[in-house]
Design an enzyme around this catalytic site. Structure first.
Site, PDB file in Angstrom:
ATOM      1  CE  LYS A 174      59.424 -14.189   1.518  1.00  0.00           C
ATOM      2  NZ  LYS A 174      60.115 -14.620   0.469  1.00  0.00           N
ATOM      3  CD  GLU A 177      63.690 -19.866  -0.658  1.00  0.00           C
ATOM      4  OE1 GLU A 177      64.824 -20.506  -0.743  1.00  0.00           O
ATOM      5  OE2 GLU A 177      62.593 -20.100  -0.117  1.00  0.00           O
ATOM      6  N   GLY A 227      50.083 -17.460  -2.281  1.00  0.00           N
ATOM      7  CA  GLY A 227      50.898 -18.663  -2.163  1.00  0.00           C
ATOM      8  C   GLY A 227      50.326 -19.700  -1.757  1.00  0.00           C
ATOM      9  N   GLY A 228      50.799 -20.958  -1.232  1.00  0.00           N
ATOM     10  CA  GLY A 228      50.315 -22.281  -0.804  1.00  0.00           C
ATOM     11  C   GLY A 228      49.039 -21.972   0.442  1.00  0.00           C
ATOM     12  CD  GLU A 249      45.072 -15.908  -5.609  1.00  0.00           C
ATOM     13  OE1 GLU A 249      44.981 -17.023  -5.452  1.00  0.00           O
ATOM     14  OE2 GLU A 249      46.116 -15.589  -6.677  1.00  0.00           O
ATOM     15  CB  CYS A 283      46.659 -19.843  -7.654  1.00  0.00           C
ATOM     16  SG  CYS A 283      46.376 -18.184  -8.640  1.00  0.00           S
ATOM     17  CD  GLU A 384      47.503 -25.323  -5.564  1.00  0.00           C
ATOM     18  OE1 GLU A 384      48.148 -24.950  -4.265  1.00  0.00           O
ATOM     19  OE2 GLU A 384      47.287 -24.255  -6.442  1.00  0.00           O
TER      20      GLU A 384
HETATM   21  P1  NDP Z   1      54.688 -20.699  -0.415  1.00  0.00           P
HETATM   22  O1  NDP Z   1      53.403 -20.471  -0.073  1.00  0.00           O
HETATM   23  O2  NDP Z   1      55.726 -21.453   0.715  1.00  0.00           O
HETATM   24  O3  NDP Z   1      55.395 -19.531  -0.961  1.00  0.00           O
HETATM   25  C1  NDP Z   1      54.783 -18.345  -1.381  1.00  0.00           C
HETATM   26  C2  NDP Z   1      55.500 -16.914  -0.580  1.00  0.00           C
HETATM   27  O4  NDP Z   1      55.543 -17.096   0.708  1.00  0.00           O
HETATM   28  C3  NDP Z   1      57.231 -16.963  -0.993  1.00  0.00           C
HETATM   29  O5  NDP Z   1      57.526 -15.471  -0.804  1.00  0.00           O
HETATM   30  C4  NDP Z   1      57.634 -17.798   0.392  1.00  0.00           C
HETATM   31  O6  NDP Z   1      58.967 -17.421   0.551  1.00  0.00           O
HETATM   32  C5  NDP Z   1      56.722 -17.044   1.355  1.00  0.00           C
HETATM   33  N1  NDP Z   1      56.819 -17.973   2.318  1.00  0.00           N
HETATM   34  C6  NDP Z   1      57.085 -19.349   2.713  1.00  0.00           C
HETATM   35  N2  NDP Z   1      56.839 -19.834   4.116  1.00  0.00           N
HETATM   36  C7  NDP Z   1      56.333 -18.743   4.629  1.00  0.00           C
HETATM   37  C8  NDP Z   1      56.291 -18.271   6.002  1.00  0.00           C
HETATM   38  N3  NDP Z   1      56.260 -19.295   6.857  1.00  0.00           N
HETATM   39  N4  NDP Z   1      55.642 -17.095   6.416  1.00  0.00           N
HETATM   40  C9  NDP Z   1      55.720 -16.332   5.224  1.00  0.00           C
HETATM   41  N5  NDP Z   1      56.126 -16.349   4.257  1.00  0.00           N
HETATM   42  C10 NDP Z   1      56.546 -17.491   3.640  1.00  0.00           C
HETATM   43  O7  NDP Z   1      54.772 -21.523  -1.585  1.00  0.00           O
HETATM   44  P2  NDP Z   1      55.738 -22.656  -2.177  1.00  0.00           P
HETATM   45  O8  NDP Z   1      56.739 -22.051  -2.867  1.00  0.00           O
HETATM   46  O9  NDP Z   1      56.377 -23.520  -1.061  1.00  0.00           O
HETATM   47  O10 NDP Z   1      54.702 -23.677  -3.003  1.00  0.00           O
HETATM   48  C11 NDP Z   1      54.065 -24.636  -2.143  1.00  0.00           C
HETATM   49  C12 NDP Z   1      52.906 -24.933  -2.742  1.00  0.00           C
HETATM   50  O11 NDP Z   1      52.070 -23.966  -2.563  1.00  0.00           O
HETATM   51  C13 NDP Z   1      52.845 -24.942  -4.409  1.00  0.00           C
HETATM   52  O12 NDP Z   1      53.436 -26.288  -4.621  1.00  0.00           O
HETATM   53  C14 NDP Z   1      51.423 -24.845  -4.593  1.00  0.00           C
HETATM   54  O13 NDP Z   1      50.730 -25.869  -4.289  1.00  0.00           O
HETATM   55  C15 NDP Z   1      51.239 -23.589  -3.766  1.00  0.00           C
HETATM   56  N6  NDP Z   1      51.340 -22.305  -4.445  1.00  0.00           N
HETATM   57  C16 NDP Z   1      50.248 -21.583  -4.848  1.00  0.00           C
HETATM   58  C17 NDP Z   1      50.469 -20.466  -5.322  1.00  0.00           C
HETATM   59  C18 NDP Z   1      49.466 -19.509  -5.657  1.00  0.00           C
HETATM   60  O14 NDP Z   1      49.548 -18.594  -6.636  1.00  0.00           O
HETATM   61  N7  NDP Z   1      48.183 -19.788  -5.228  1.00  0.00           N
HETATM   62  C19 NDP Z   1      51.858 -19.877  -5.632  1.00  0.00           C
HETATM   63  C20 NDP Z   1      53.058 -20.725  -4.973  1.00  0.00           C
HETATM   64  C21 NDP Z   1      52.787 -21.912  -4.489  1.00  0.00           C
HETATM   65  P3  NDP Z   1      60.116 -18.331  -0.352  1.00  0.00           P
HETATM   66  O15 NDP Z   1      59.658 -18.584  -1.653  1.00  0.00           O
HETATM   67  O16 NDP Z   1      61.268 -17.135  -0.285  1.00  0.00           O
HETATM   68  O17 NDP Z   1      60.159 -19.409   0.480  1.00  0.00           O
END
Ligand code: NDP
Length: 490
Positions: A174, A177, A227-228, A249, A283, A384
């Site tokens: 996935k 979005e 992700g976050g 990660e 990250c 972060e």
């Molecule tokens: P998210 O962690 O929300 O997004 C990462 C992925 O997880 C996306 O595909 C997102 O989908 C998906 N996702 C979101 N919510 C859920 C859930 N409840 N269950 C399963 N999958 C989910 O990051 P954000 O884009 O909201 O960013 C928030 C913060 O996270 C950033 O400001 C940053 O601090 C951190 N971040 C860190 C990253 C890293 O590489 N370590 C990368 C991105 C963010 P969708 O985007 O479609 O909502």
């Protein structure tokens, strides 16, 4: 234009609900494409396809060399299409085209690395008592859900898919979005290579409606997430129900420690690259700069002078050095942190606002921003920000540098800049972080493990560790002298 479909079970399909969403160019705010917008029903359809593709003969039992052949072919296709893939990432996530070109080359390299690795010896044998032989083999885990963020859309897809497929798993990927376009192009290449239906599925939709039910699906064996940290926590909870394997990660607040004996000009540039590459939406960004007191003023002056000249613009302009943030919502989040920093009394020495250039007004641009004289108890130092915002602290000696460096809940990355190699080694070994650099910042290699200590994650991607993360370990014990056990009298 027709909405772009998802790739499930070897077919291009609409969302079960028929939903669609628009994706935007963050450099202009203009719509780029409409794409299918899925939910729990789409997660279920894709996981069932992946389950079938794993459980039926034909994929996981193929010889490793055959899976490798497909991955080598995918690497070649990514390389042939690299410019188009890079342009898609630049348009969709805003990164400068030269960063996106690196990502495309790395994505091909990642497929090639795992194609090569999987045919190399992986098992072990042991001399055990009783005239038996014990051996250990690695087998695929099964069906993996792979959830990736928007900052490296193509590269994260490759980091997830390549080791999983090499090891014989099936996948439901996935993308975010916000940035599905390069993953869809990758799916076209995967189709062209000829992976069997259901082995790779790419589903589209947002986190709460699609990602969450995907991570919780009972037929999965593994969830891999980048992700976050907050989302990572919810994924881990969802995985706990079925005791699924998880790789996480997550975020970071990584320290870049600069000693007075560093080579000043290159080190200024490493510091800039550490925080401003990817507009700080990385990250492993070097978002905390720790300067030895005796050099701090001179270093900061050079850093501010050079950072103020960073060229912002749409990523497709060849001379752009920094692109926009991903969405207006994320812009507000980053700006919110900057306001907090000011309230907390940090000294804003650069940026802290939208750039002046009226040509950039339509995009989500944020000027390179530096806070000097920050303290460890400030929110901008602990959390972060995920934007081009650098916080600077000073230290007196090695011990204080290490104490400040380790003083957050994160432990993803860190760097030490000094010409004294013994000192560099001493300090780097005391950093509680999984990815570290000496006299540089950011280079990432497919050969080396990627992941964090503390709340920055669980497990490692890339290198041999990345392949192991997609395998189960099986012990096989062979009795070399079959005969009566002699345990029971009757
Ligand atoms: P998210 O962690 O929300 O997004 C990462 C992925 O997880 C996306 O595909 C997102 O989908 C998906 N996702 C979101 N919510 C859920 C859930 N409840 N269950 C399963 N999958 C989910 O990051 P954000 O884009 O909201 O960013 C928030 C913060 O996270 C950033 O400001 C940053 O601090 C951190 N971040 C860190 C990253 C890293 O590489 N370590 C990368 C991105 C963010 P969708 O985007 O479609 O909502």
């Amino acid at each position: 234009m027709e909405p772009r479909r998802m790739y499930v079970d070897g077919k291009w399909v609409e969302a079960v609900s028929g939903g669609v969403r628009t994706v935007y160019n963050p450099a202009s705010g203009e719509p780029l494409a409409t794409v299918a917008d899925g939910d729990a029903l789409d997660a279920d359809r894709a996981v069932r396809a992946a389950r079938r593709a794993f459980d039926e003969p034909g994929w996981s039992d193929r010889p490793a060399a055959e899976r490798a052949r497909l991955l080598f072919k995918l690497a070649d296709l990514i390389e042939e299409q690299a410019e188009g893939l890079a342009r898609l990432d630049t348009l969709n996530c805003g990164k400068p085209i030269r960063e996106a070109r690196y990502d495309a080359a790395d994505a091909a390299g990642c497929c090639r690395y795992y194609a090569g690795l999987v045919t190399k010896p992986l098992g072990q044998t042991y001399a055990v008592p009783d005239g038996s032989v014990a051996m250990v083999v690695r087998e695929p885990i099964g069906v993996a859900a792979q959830i990736i963020p928007w900052n490296y859309p193509l590269l994260m897809a490759a980091w997830k898919l390549a080791p999983a497929l090499a090891a014989g798993n099936t996948c439901v990927l996935k993308p975010s979005e916000h940035t599905p376009l390069s993953a869809l192009r990758l799916a076209e290449l995967i189709e062209e290579v000829g992976f069997p239906p259901g082995v790779v599925n790419i589903v589209l939709g947002d986190g709460p409606r699609l990602g969450a039910p995907l991570a919780a699906h009972p037929q999965l064996d593994k969830v891999a997430f980048t992700g976050g940290t907050a989302t990572g926590r919810s994924i881990m909870k969802a995985a706990a129900e079925g005791i699924k394997k998880v790789s996480l990660e997550l975020g970071g607040k990584s320290p870049n420690i600069v000693f007075a004996d560093c080579d000043l000009e290159p080190t200024v540039e490493y510091a800039m690259f550490g925080i401003f590459a990817g507009s700080g939406q990385v990250c492993s960004a070097g978002s905390r700069l720790l300067l030895e007191e005796s050099i701090a003023d001179r270093f900061l002056d050079r850093l501010v002078a050079r950072s103020s000249r960073i060229k912002l613009g749409p990523g497709l302009n060849e001379d752009t050095e920094m692109g926009p943030l991903i969405t207006p919502q994320h812009w507000n989040r980053v700006d919110g942190y900057v306001r907090w920093g000011l309230e907390e009394g940090a000294d804003l020495v650069l940026g802290g606002q939208r750039p002046d250039d009226p040509a950039l007004a339509g995009g989500n641009f944020y000027a390179p921003t530096i806070f000097a004289r920050t303290r460890s108890d400030m929110k901008v130092v602990q959390e972060e920000i995920f934007g081009p915002v650098l916080v600077v602290q000073t230290f007196k000696d090695e011990d204080e540098a290490v104490r400040l460096a380790n003083d957050t809940v994160y432990g993803l990355a860190g760097a030490v800049q000094t010409t004294d190699l013994a000192k560099a080694h001493r300090v780097i070994r005391r950093l509680r972080a999984g990815i570290t650099w000496i006299n540089t910042y950011h280079p990432t290699y497919n050969e080396a493990p990627w992941g964090g200590y503390k709340q920055s994650g669980i497990g490692r991607e890339l290198g041999t560790f990345g392949l192991e993360a997609y395998t189960e370990i099986k012990q096989i014990n062979i009795n070399m002298t079959p005969g009566p056990l002699g345990w029971y009298a009757g």
